[in-house]
Write an enzyme that holds these catalytic residues in place. Structure first.
Site, PDB file in Angstrom:
ATOM      1  N   ASP A 280     -11.599  24.092   1.753  1.00 48.54           N
ATOM      2  CA  ASP A 280     -12.476  24.645   2.773  1.00 48.54           C
ATOM      3  C   ASP A 280     -13.376  23.493   3.219  1.00 48.54           C
ATOM      4  O   ASP A 280     -13.481  22.462   2.536  1.00 48.54           O
ATOM      5  CB  ASP A 280     -13.286  25.836   2.248  1.00 48.54           C
ATOM      6  CG  ASP A 280     -13.867  26.672   3.395  1.00 48.54           C
ATOM      7  OD1 ASP A 280     -13.855  26.184   4.549  1.00 48.54           O
ATOM      8  OD2 ASP A 280     -14.334  27.801   3.149  1.00 48.54           O
TER       9      ASP A 280
HETATM   10  C1  BGC Z   1     -15.207  28.573   6.464  1.00 49.05           C
HETATM   11  C2  BGC Z   1     -13.716  28.622   6.659  1.00 49.05           C
HETATM   12  C3  BGC Z   1     -13.350  27.979   7.973  1.00 49.05           C
HETATM   13  C4  BGC Z   1     -13.860  26.559   7.964  1.00 49.05           C
HETATM   14  C5  BGC Z   1     -13.513  25.771   9.208  1.00 49.05           C
HETATM   15  C6  BGC Z   1     -15.775  27.186   6.675  1.00 49.05           C
HETATM   16  O1  BGC Z   1     -17.154  27.221   6.756  1.00 49.05           O
HETATM   17  O2  BGC Z   1     -15.530  29.035   5.177  1.00 49.05           O
HETATM   18  O3  BGC Z   1     -13.274  29.953   6.618  1.00 49.05           O
HETATM   19  O4  BGC Z   1     -11.970  28.040   8.174  1.00 49.05           O
HETATM   20  O5  BGC Z   1     -15.265  26.590   7.835  1.00 49.05           O
HETATM   21  O6  BGC Z   1     -14.253  26.170  10.281  1.00 49.05           O
END
Ligand code: BGC
Length: 784
Positions: A280
């Site tokens: 993530d």
């Molecule tokens: C989120 C993810 C997301 C990623 C990219 C993170 O803050 O937890 O779900 O895909 O950002 O934007």
């Protein structure tokens, strides 16, 4: 739009350089030559720049870059680093589960109509209990992703609804791993049928937003295997998503992105996963440990990670062979992307056609919770309606954060009802609209990043003048009371004024229902919410309740379709509505305990270590309510229809289990309008050494639209894993010998038919690796 990719550039260069150079370079071309061979020819730096993303820059925020070439699409979440030498392009990833999210829509983007359809959120789609419908959404979604030249979508999100306050519950499907895994595989198969990649997330146990990047989730091996990993296991085996996104949190002491147990032992060795794993965004701490764990790609990637991995290999802390495995895992997937295939995308999507699919999916999934005196569907065509509640004029299509979508428009219920030919109380509508406009003017939006993580709260409910309620009741045939809720990543919800209604909402419900009931006119509540709320404080005051969840951009039309009877509701709850928040088994362990004395400074502010113990074990949702006989407000699997159904003729293929067993049941529409019904198969397993829930969902099927009097026979197959529970001592799925009861229900508490079969000898169904053991003992809830 014609693009010139590195593959072409390299070929042109080598041709002028002469025949032998051409032959040599040709050997190294990504997409033509074996990836293993390419990796053999890569320098250490080439390899590291495969496993670390390109960096992060968005309006108002640039966090270091690993590559200076311009981003293919500057407003999406991430890109990989290109490598011209081998013809490896940079590929792009966009959020999120309910439609494409771009950080900004420029004026030009809007003029070019580069919007994306906002689909119903995950929780609503799951309430359809219809995998064919969800697959259809996936196909349309995949085709939009492809049309815009994106390689991966960062969804679906599948974490379990452990607690109603989870800020991202709207993105996720259910409290039950079978529903969650089935929906996830349906949408993934749909998306990937278009040649683009899905990213199942957040692996694993990202069940809260409070301290999401520092919370240690302490969970027994059994609860992990049966609940929090099981949905991922089902989806991965049925759909092989191109990517898995590890989560921010720790599980049993280790960041998931640094957990070799999770990412290699369980995911690849136990489950046979073939795709790539990405972190993530900024997740985890130790990049070398992430590589060793099998977190193949660090996203969005920063120079510190490049340095850390390079140094770890040079110092021998990380073997180059380990790095090579990760490089191959990434390249083996990237080679299938549209960009690698030089796909000439139109940059135009069928937004009109997709809007229809979004509307259909939303209407087919909504749940009728109450229908006293058959208040619904609205009987009178052209009825006059008084619509109360801010969000009746300002629909919440989906949640906030990366789960938000750049949608072309949103249809409010006010508009949906008007489109359906009803007459709305215009003076009331003007009051609400003025209130909303006034609030918006006084609360201008904050910066992009601040809005992403901490959105401006909604306007408080318009203070409805109770004295005028009688007048409104004279003027209209029906009252609709609309309740809205929103949440998103970064924050969990609260009990007061969020799970519970605000006092303004309670006052509105009381005055409107008293006034309309005094005139014998019906009052209907519509819930446009992203997570479970308290229903006990108002359900007796209204005649009907329609749960619309967050229905996507066509929400107002879809709600009107159900209220008018154009669509007969057939959704069922994929998550329990408790009588009270404190009835939820995780309530006393959510969101856990913080250790402020150990706080450190992180990229986004203070990081406070925290831990949460999953004391409820496998007793999540209905597994708890049923086993411990706690009455919920509305049970898992529950939902009404405008018609009635009977269930008959439950037949099992055998009296004794022999590798598999098939159950068939006939569902008949015994009412007077056409409709669809879901048959839910619950299994009660014998208890030997293991404590078990009183019943667990092991299958479900939805009928086609049945005309009055029409029947359909549905069939379910149970394999030996359906009978098994996870035996921690043996690290194995074990089915105990004894009597198994097959229960067919219209909800988890409304069992219509029951039959038993026998398993004569216990079976060890599947032995897996010992992994992810907690380091402390957990005082887990037991039924006996
Ligand atoms: C989120 C993810 C997301 C990623 C990219 C993170 O803050 O937890 O779900 O895909 O950002 O934007």
């Amino acid at each position: 739009m014609k693009k010139l990719f590195f593959a072409q550039i390299v070929v042109v260069t080598t041709l002028v350089a002469g025949q032998s150079a051409f032959a040599q370079e040709k050997e190294l071309q990504f997409g033509k030559d074996p990836i293993k061979e390419i990796v053999k020819k890569m320098s250490l730096d080439d390899k590291v720049r495969v496993v670390v993303g390109k960096g992060f820059s968005m309006p108002g925020m640039t966090l270091g870059s690993n590559d200076k070439t311009p981003d293919k699409m500057p407003t999406i979440s991430g890109h990989t680093i290109p490598n011209p030498k081998f013809g490896i392009p940079s590929i792009g990833m966009a959020d999120g589960p309910s439609g494409i999210h771009r950080f900004v829509m420029t004026k030009k983007d809007s003029a070019d109509n580069l919007f994306s359809t906002a689909w119903p959120v995950g929780t609503l789609l799951a309430s359809s209990w219809d995998t064919a419908l969800v697959r259809k959404v996936g196909i349309a979604f995949g085709s939009e992703i492809k049309s815009y030249g994106l390689d991966f979508i960062l969804g679906p999100g599948v974490n379990i609804h452990r607690n109603p306050l989870g800020g991202r519950n709207f993105e996720y499907y259910s409290e039950d791993p079978l529903v969650s895994g089935s929906m996830a595989s349906a949408i993934i198969n749909g998306i990937q049928s278009q040649g683009v990649g899905a990213t199942i997330k957040h692996f694993a146990a990202n069940n809260q937003e409070t301290d999401r990047a520092s919370v240690n989730e302490i969970i027994s091996e059994r609860a992990l295997r049966e609940i929090y990993l099981r949905n991922f296991e089902i989806a991965i085996k049925r759909s092989q998503p191109w990517a898995v996104m590890s989560s921010y949190n720790l599980v049993n002491g280790t960041y998931t992105s640094e957990s070799r147990d999770l990412l290699t032992t369980v995911l690849r060795e136990d489950w046979g996963y073939k795709g790539l794993v990405m972190s993530d965004w900024f997740g985890g701490k130790d990049a070398a440990a992430q590589v060793y764990a099998g977190n193949n790609l660090m996203m969005p990637g920063n120079p510190t990670q490049v340095k850390a991995i390079t140094e770890a290999v040079k110092s021998g802390k990380l073997s180059e062979a380990e790095l090579d495995k990760n490089v191959e895992a990434v390249l083996n997937v990237l080679v299938h992307t549209l960009t690698a295939k030089n796909y000439d995308y139109p940059n135009k999507a069928d937004l009109k056609g997709d809007a229809q699919i979004s509307r259909e999916a939303a209407a087919e999934s909504m749940i009728l919770l109450k229908n006293g005196e058959n208040a619904l569907p609205i009987k009178k065509s052209g009825a006059t309606i008084a619509l109360f509640g801010n969000h009746g004029y300002d629909l919440i299509a989906g949640g906030t954060g990366s789960g938000d979508v750049n949608k072309p428009y949103v249809v409010s219920l006010n508009e949906g009802l008007t489109n359906a030919g009803y007459k709305l109380d215009d003076a009331l509508a003007q009051n609400y609209k003025a209130h909303l406009a006034d609030y918006a003017a006084k609360h201008p939006k904050k910066s992009l990043m601040q809005e992403l993580m901490n959105p401006t709260p909604f306007a408080p409910e318009y203070k409805f003048d109770a004295a005028s309620a009688g007048q409104k009741a004279d003027a209209s045939d029906i009252a609709i009371i609309y309740i809205g809720r929103n949440a998103g990543e970064g924050n969990d919800r609260k009990v007061a004024d969020d799970y519970e209604l605000t006092s303004l909402e309670k006052d509105m419900i009381t005055s409107v229902s008293d006034a309309f009931h005094a005139k014998h006119k019906p009052v209907i509540a519509v819930l446009n919410i992203g997570g479970v709320i308290d229903v006990t404080s108002f359900r007796d005051k209204v005649d009907a309740i329609l749960l619309a969840w967050q229905p996507g951009q066509e929400g107002g039309n879809a709600i009107a379709d159900v209220l008018s009877g154009k669509v007969n509701p057939s959704g069922k709850l994929a998550t329990t509505f408790p009588e009270s928040y404190n009835d939820v088994p995780s309530a006393k362990n959510f969101p856990g305990k913080e250790f402020p004395e150990k706080a450190t400074q992180g990229m986004m502010g203070k990081v406070i270590p925290a831990e949460v113990v999953y004391q409820e074990g496998v007793y999540v949702g209905y597994r708890y309510f049923n086993t411990f006989k706690v009455k919920p407000a509305y049970a898992f699997g529950y939902g009404l229809s405008y018609t009635k159904f009977s269930f008959s003729n439950l037949t099992l293929s055998n009296a004794a289990f022999n590798g598999k067993i098939t159950a068939t049941v006939t569902v008949t529409n015994t009412g007077s309008v056409a409709g669809k019904e879901v048959a839910e198969l619950y299994l009660s397993a014998p208890h030997k050494s293991m404590d078990k829930p009183s019943e667990e969902l092991k299958g479900f099927a939805k009928t086609k639209e049945l005309k009055p009097g029409e029947s359909q026979t549905l069939s379910f197959t149970l394999d030996s894993k359906s009978l098994a529970s996870f035996d921690t001592a043996q690290s194995a799925w074990v089915a105990d010998a004894g009597e198994y009861k097959v229960k067919i229900g219209a909800s988890s508490e409304d069992i219509k038919l029951e039959k038993s079969f026998n398993l004569t000898k216990s079976i060890t169904v599947e032995k897996v690796h010992k992994a992810l053991a907690p380091q402390v003992s957990i005082d887990e809830l037991k039924a006996k």
